[in-house]
Design a protein around this motif. Sequence first.
Motif, PDB file in Angstrom:
ATOM      1  N   CYS A  22      -6.302 -68.946 -47.334  1.00  0.00           N
ATOM      2  CA  CYS A  22      -7.473 -68.700 -46.489  1.00  0.00           C
ATOM      3  C   CYS A  22      -7.026 -68.814 -45.038  1.00  0.00           C
ATOM      4  O   CYS A  22      -6.692 -69.909 -44.573  1.00  0.00           O
ATOM      5  CB  CYS A  22      -8.574 -69.700 -46.787  1.00  0.00           C
ATOM      6  SG  CYS A  22      -9.993 -69.576 -45.674  1.00  0.00           S
ATOM      7  N   ALA A  23      -7.007 -67.690 -44.346  1.00  0.00           N
ATOM      8  CA  ALA A  23      -6.600 -67.661 -42.945  1.00  0.00           C
ATOM      9  C   ALA A  23      -7.832 -67.759 -42.060  1.00  0.00           C
ATOM     10  O   ALA A  23      -8.765 -66.969 -42.208  1.00  0.00           O
ATOM     11  CB  ALA A  23      -5.831 -66.379 -42.650  1.00  0.00           C
ATOM     12  N   ALA A  24      -7.820 -68.721 -41.149  1.00  0.00           N
ATOM     13  CA  ALA A  24      -8.942 -68.945 -40.251  1.00  0.00           C
ATOM     14  C   ALA A  24      -8.600 -68.455 -38.845  1.00  0.00           C
ATOM     15  O   ALA A  24      -7.457 -68.569 -38.398  1.00  0.00           O
ATOM     16  CB  ALA A  24      -9.301 -70.425 -40.207  1.00  0.00           C
ATOM     17  N   SER A  25      -9.599 -67.922 -38.164  1.00  0.00           N
ATOM     18  CA  SER A  25      -9.427 -67.501 -36.770  1.00  0.00           C
ATOM     19  C   SER A  25     -10.708 -67.806 -36.022  1.00  0.00           C
ATOM     20  O   SER A  25     -11.754 -68.070 -36.603  1.00  0.00           O
ATOM     21  CB  SER A  25      -9.070 -66.019 -36.683  1.00  0.00           C
ATOM     22  OG  SER A  25     -10.090 -65.227 -37.246  1.00  0.00           O
ATOM     23  N   GLY A  26     -10.637 -67.757 -34.690  1.00  0.00           N
ATOM     24  CA  GLY A  26     -11.784 -68.085 -33.864  1.00  0.00           C
ATOM     25  C   GLY A  26     -11.739 -69.544 -33.432  1.00  0.00           C
ATOM     26  O   GLY A  26     -10.694 -70.035 -33.025  1.00  0.00           O
ATOM     27  N   ARG A  27     -12.850 -70.261 -33.529  1.00  0.00           N
ATOM     28  CA  ARG A  27     -12.952 -71.644 -33.062  1.00  0.00           C
ATOM     29  C   ARG A  27     -12.335 -72.624 -34.053  1.00  0.00           C
ATOM     30  O   ARG A  27     -12.973 -73.570 -34.509  1.00  0.00           O
ATOM     31  CB  ARG A  27     -14.407 -72.012 -32.813  1.00  0.00           C
ATOM     32  CG  ARG A  27     -15.038 -71.385 -31.591  1.00  0.00           C
ATOM     33  CD  ARG A  27     -16.483 -71.863 -31.459  1.00  0.00           C
ATOM     34  NE  ARG A  27     -16.573 -73.325 -31.394  1.00  0.00           N
ATOM     35  CZ  ARG A  27     -17.658 -74.019 -31.703  1.00  0.00           C
ATOM     36  NH1 ARG A  27     -18.741 -73.401 -32.126  1.00  0.00           N
ATOM     37  NH2 ARG A  27     -17.655 -75.345 -31.615  1.00  0.00           N
ATOM     38  N   THR A  28     -11.083 -72.423 -34.382  1.00  0.00           N
ATOM     39  CA  THR A  28     -10.452 -73.286 -35.386  1.00  0.00           C
ATOM     40  C   THR A  28     -10.217 -74.691 -34.868  1.00  0.00           C
ATOM     41  O   THR A  28     -10.097 -75.628 -35.665  1.00  0.00           O
ATOM     42  CB  THR A  28      -9.127 -72.682 -35.839  1.00  0.00           C
ATOM     43  OG1 THR A  28      -8.260 -72.528 -34.707  1.00  0.00           O
ATOM     44  CG2 THR A  28      -9.345 -71.326 -36.501  1.00  0.00           C
ATOM     45  N   ILE A  70      -5.006 -78.692 -52.919  1.00  0.00           N
ATOM     46  CA  ILE A  70      -5.372 -78.059 -51.659  1.00  0.00           C
ATOM     47  C   ILE A  70      -4.436 -78.569 -50.573  1.00  0.00           C
ATOM     48  O   ILE A  70      -4.070 -79.754 -50.550  1.00  0.00           O
ATOM     49  CB  ILE A  70      -6.855 -78.336 -51.311  1.00  0.00           C
ATOM     50  CG1 ILE A  70      -7.297 -77.506 -50.108  1.00  0.00           C
ATOM     51  CG2 ILE A  70      -7.104 -79.822 -51.075  1.00  0.00           C
ATOM     52  CD1 ILE A  70      -8.808 -77.566 -49.856  1.00  0.00           C
ATOM     53  N   SER A  71      -4.042 -77.675 -49.690  1.00  0.00           N
ATOM     54  CA  SER A  71      -3.169 -78.069 -48.579  1.00  0.00           C
ATOM     55  C   SER A  71      -3.490 -77.177 -47.383  1.00  0.00           C
ATOM     56  O   SER A  71      -4.223 -76.198 -47.505  1.00  0.00           O
ATOM     57  CB  SER A  71      -1.698 -77.936 -48.969  1.00  0.00           C
ATOM     58  OG  SER A  71      -1.383 -76.585 -49.287  1.00  0.00           O
ATOM     59  N   ARG A  72      -2.922 -77.530 -46.241  1.00  0.00           N
ATOM     60  CA  ARG A  72      -3.179 -76.712 -45.060  1.00  0.00           C
ATOM     61  C   ARG A  72      -1.923 -76.630 -44.211  1.00  0.00           C
ATOM     62  O   ARG A  72      -1.044 -77.491 -44.278  1.00  0.00           O
ATOM     63  CB  ARG A  72      -4.325 -77.313 -44.239  1.00  0.00           C
ATOM     64  CG  ARG A  72      -3.972 -78.617 -43.602  1.00  0.00           C
ATOM     65  CD  ARG A  72      -5.067 -79.165 -42.706  1.00  0.00           C
ATOM     66  NE  ARG A  72      -4.508 -80.250 -41.921  1.00  0.00           N
ATOM     67  CZ  ARG A  72      -4.377 -81.493 -42.349  1.00  0.00           C
ATOM     68  NH1 ARG A  72      -4.766 -81.807 -43.573  1.00  0.00           N
ATOM     69  NH2 ARG A  72      -3.844 -82.407 -41.574  1.00  0.00           N
ATOM     70  N   ASP A  73      -1.868 -75.584 -43.406  1.00  0.00           N
ATOM     71  CA  ASP A  73      -0.808 -75.405 -42.416  1.00  0.00           C
ATOM     72  C   ASP A  73      -1.532 -75.151 -41.103  1.00  0.00           C
ATOM     73  O   ASP A  73      -1.970 -74.032 -40.832  1.00  0.00           O
ATOM     74  CB  ASP A  73       0.089 -74.236 -42.805  1.00  0.00           C
ATOM     75  CG  ASP A  73       1.258 -74.059 -41.868  1.00  0.00           C
ATOM     76  OD1 ASP A  73       1.175 -74.487 -40.696  1.00  0.00           O
ATOM     77  OD2 ASP A  73       2.281 -73.478 -42.290  1.00  0.00           O
ATOM     78  N   ASN A  74      -1.655 -76.192 -40.287  1.00  0.00           N
ATOM     79  CA  ASN A  74      -2.424 -76.060 -39.045  1.00  0.00           C
ATOM     80  C   ASN A  74      -1.776 -75.071 -38.078  1.00  0.00           C
ATOM     81  O   ASN A  74      -2.481 -74.401 -37.327  1.00  0.00           O
ATOM     82  CB  ASN A  74      -2.590 -77.427 -38.380  1.00  0.00           C
ATOM     83  CG  ASN A  74      -3.519 -78.320 -39.163  1.00  0.00           C
ATOM     84  OD1 ASN A  74      -3.242 -78.714 -40.289  1.00  0.00           O
ATOM     85  ND2 ASN A  74      -4.660 -78.650 -38.583  1.00  0.00           N
ATOM     86  N   ALA A  75      -0.466 -74.971 -38.112  1.00  0.00           N
ATOM     87  CA  ALA A  75       0.220 -74.035 -37.212  1.00  0.00           C
ATOM     88  C   ALA A  75      -0.167 -72.593 -37.528  1.00  0.00           C
ATOM     89  O   ALA A  75      -0.202 -71.734 -36.643  1.00  0.00           O
ATOM     90  CB  ALA A  75       1.728 -74.216 -37.322  1.00  0.00           C
ATOM     91  N   LYS A  76      -0.465 -72.338 -38.801  1.00  0.00           N
ATOM     92  CA  LYS A  76      -0.849 -70.993 -39.220  1.00  0.00           C
ATOM     93  C   LYS A  76      -2.353 -70.857 -39.402  1.00  0.00           C
ATOM     94  O   LYS A  76      -2.832 -69.791 -39.793  1.00  0.00           O
ATOM     95  CB  LYS A  76      -0.147 -70.635 -40.536  1.00  0.00           C
ATOM     96  CG  LYS A  76       1.356 -70.550 -40.441  1.00  0.00           C
ATOM     97  CD  LYS A  76       1.968 -70.145 -41.777  1.00  0.00           C
ATOM     98  CE  LYS A  76       3.475 -70.023 -41.677  1.00  0.00           C
ATOM     99  NZ  LYS A  76       4.088 -69.642 -42.972  1.00  0.00           N
ATOM    100  N   ASN A  77      -3.085 -71.945 -39.154  1.00  0.00           N
ATOM    101  CA  ASN A  77      -4.541 -71.946 -39.367  1.00  0.00           C
ATOM    102  C   ASN A  77      -4.896 -71.449 -40.767  1.00  0.00           C
ATOM    103  O   ASN A  77      -5.802 -70.628 -40.950  1.00  0.00           O
ATOM    104  CB  ASN A  77      -5.250 -71.093 -38.316  1.00  0.00           C
ATOM    105  CG  ASN A  77      -5.243 -71.738 -36.943  1.00  0.00           C
ATOM    106  OD1 ASN A  77      -5.168 -72.958 -36.818  1.00  0.00           O
ATOM    107  ND2 ASN A  77      -5.291 -70.918 -35.910  1.00  0.00           N
TER     108      ASN A  77
END
Length: 124
Positions: A22-28, A70-77
């Motif tokens: 799930c790629a996020a953009s905008g006010r992340t 579940i995991s996340r990569d903040n650098a890639k949002n």
Amino acid sequence: QVQLVESGGGLVQAGGSLRLSCAASGRTFSIYTMGWFRQAPGEEREFVAAIRWSGSSAYYADAVKGRFSISRDNAKNTVYLQMNSLRAEDTAVYYCAATHNTGNYYYTGTYAYWGQGTQVTVSS
């Protein structure tokens, strides 16, 4: 505003694995929690997993605990949902969601932003 785009769904045999993205953009920068939900035909949308945008807290529905991660990569949002040992009952459209507020992570009403969904089909 936050825009979310899911990818990675598909058809897999029971016991197999898939990874959703799930790629996020905008006010992340102000996101508090990212979640994954799923909805099977004729069923209500249900909570699958959630993760805080900062820190390490992650939460899972009992039905997927021990099988999904579940995991996340903040650098890639980007947030990921690794799904292992898939079962036929995991078949659903999977949705990514994001929220700026601190409401209950398992409640659909907490989330203001939703992706378009990606189909996961598990054949038995």
